[in-house]
Write a protein that holds these residues in place. Structure first.
Motif, PDB file in Angstrom:
ATOM      1  N   LYS A  56       0.830  -1.202   0.000  1.00  0.00           N
ATOM      2  CA  LYS A  56       0.000   0.000   0.000  1.00  0.00           C
ATOM      3  C   LYS A  56       0.866   1.255   0.000  1.00  0.00           C
ATOM      4  CE  LYS A  56      -3.637   2.300   2.702  1.00  0.00           C
ATOM      5  NZ  LYS A  56      -4.485   2.199   3.927  1.00  0.00           N
ATOM      6  N   LEU A  57       1.915   1.251   0.801  1.00  0.00           N
ATOM      7  CA  LEU A  57       2.780   2.422   0.918  1.00  0.00           C
ATOM      8  C   LEU A  57       3.602   2.669  -0.345  1.00  0.00           C
ATOM      9  CD1 LEU A  57       4.038   1.824   4.568  1.00  0.00           C
ATOM     10  CD2 LEU A  57       2.484   3.638   3.818  1.00  0.00           C
ATOM     11  N   LEU A  58       3.861   1.608  -1.103  1.00  0.00           N
ATOM     12  CA  LEU A  58       4.668   1.731  -2.322  1.00  0.00           C
ATOM     13  C   LEU A  58       3.824   1.975  -3.570  1.00  0.00           C
ATOM     14  CD1 LEU A  58       7.234  -1.164  -1.734  1.00  0.00           C
ATOM     15  CD2 LEU A  58       7.647   1.290  -1.490  1.00  0.00           C
ATOM     16  N   ALA A  59       2.519   2.023  -3.410  1.00  0.00           N
ATOM     17  CA  ALA A  59       1.619   2.195  -4.554  1.00  0.00           C
ATOM     18  C   ALA A  59       1.991   3.440  -5.355  1.00  0.00           C
ATOM     19  CB  ALA A  59       0.180   2.304  -4.065  1.00  0.00           C
ATOM     20  N   GLY A  60       2.037   3.282  -6.672  1.00  0.00           N
ATOM     21  CA  GLY A  60       2.364   4.396  -7.546  1.00  0.00           C
ATOM     22  C   GLY A  60       3.842   4.556  -7.828  1.00  0.00           C
ATOM     23  N   SER A  61       4.679   3.753  -7.168  1.00  0.00           N
ATOM     24  CA  SER A  61       6.124   3.797  -7.410  1.00  0.00           C
ATOM     25  C   SER A  61       6.546   2.539  -8.161  1.00  0.00           C
ATOM     26  CB  SER A  61       6.889   3.881  -6.085  1.00  0.00           C
ATOM     27  OG  SER A  61       6.946   2.615  -5.450  1.00  0.00           O
TER      28      SER A  61
END
Length: 229
Positions: A56-61
């Protein structure tokens, strides 16, 4: 990769930014993922129970979510290792680092090691996840390291890895060199355990490591940049 071809960006893409402590809390994983994104590391490596949060925290990377399995002892049945890996992948893990059964290897039960590796590699491959096999070299003789690497050369995981960082010793350049010489280009080598400076990281890369596992990635990148001045 040749050292003189490295840039900060290329070095970062060789690194798994890691937090595997038993007492990790949400803030630790948030910090890990923030640093991983800011520095462009290859992956953020966490314990399997933290994979959902990490994803979730890495979403979009473009930073991958990575999980350890049977960590750090490797003393789980093949079925249970596969179960943990399957759950981690369902939770969002794109890379799996599992610890092989060290006791079975030391007893010379190579058929078991091959079956275990076959099972884990197939599970990961079917799920389009990378599979890395942790040897924990500090407990192995050079002959045992070579034999495990020979099996890996046949089974073809994506990486073989030196250490958990939780044993009696970490990555040693001589072990990295032996592993790489044994598998050749068929399998990549990941060095992990005690790599905290650019100097130690450089030593592992020169020995043949193509991925570095460390909780000191930010410091290593800083050291690399200072070395280029």
């Amino acid at each position: 990769m040749l050292i003189n071809e490295l840039t900060p960006e290329k070095l970062a893409k060789m690194m798994d930014h890691t937090y595997l402590k038993a007492f990790g809390v949400r803030a630790d994983i948030e910090k890990l993922c923030k640093e991983a994104v800011e520095n462009g590391f290859a992956a953020a490596m966490v314990n399997s129970c933290q994979v959902k949060l990490c994803k979730k925290l890495l979403a979009g990377s473009d930073v991958k979510t990575a999980s350890v399995v049977a960590f750090p002892l490797g003393q789980m049945s093949i079925k249970m290792k596969a179960c943990e890996a399957k759950q981690a992948i369902e939770d969002g893990a794109e890379e799996i680092d599992y610890v092989l059964n060290i006791g079975e290897l030391k007893m010379g039960n190579y058929d078991y090691i091959r079956e275990e590796m076959d099972t884990m590699v197939k599970l990961c491959r079917d799920s389009k996840a990378l599979c890395k096999v942790i040897f924990e070299n500090c407990y192995l003789t050079r002959d045992e390291i070579k034999r495990a690497a020979e099996i890996a050369g046949e089974v073809r995981p994506d990486f073989i890895k030196t250490s958990t960082g939780f044993g009696t010793g970490g990555a040693i350049s001589g072990d990295v060199r032996l592993m790489k010489e044994t598998v050749g280009d068929a399998v990549k080598v990941k060095a992990s355990g005690g790599i905290r400076t650019w100097e130690s990281c450089r030593e592992m890369i020169e020995a043949g490591a193509e991925r570095i596992g460390t909780s000191s990635g930010v410091e290593i990148i800083r050291g690399f940049k200072e070395d280029q001045v």
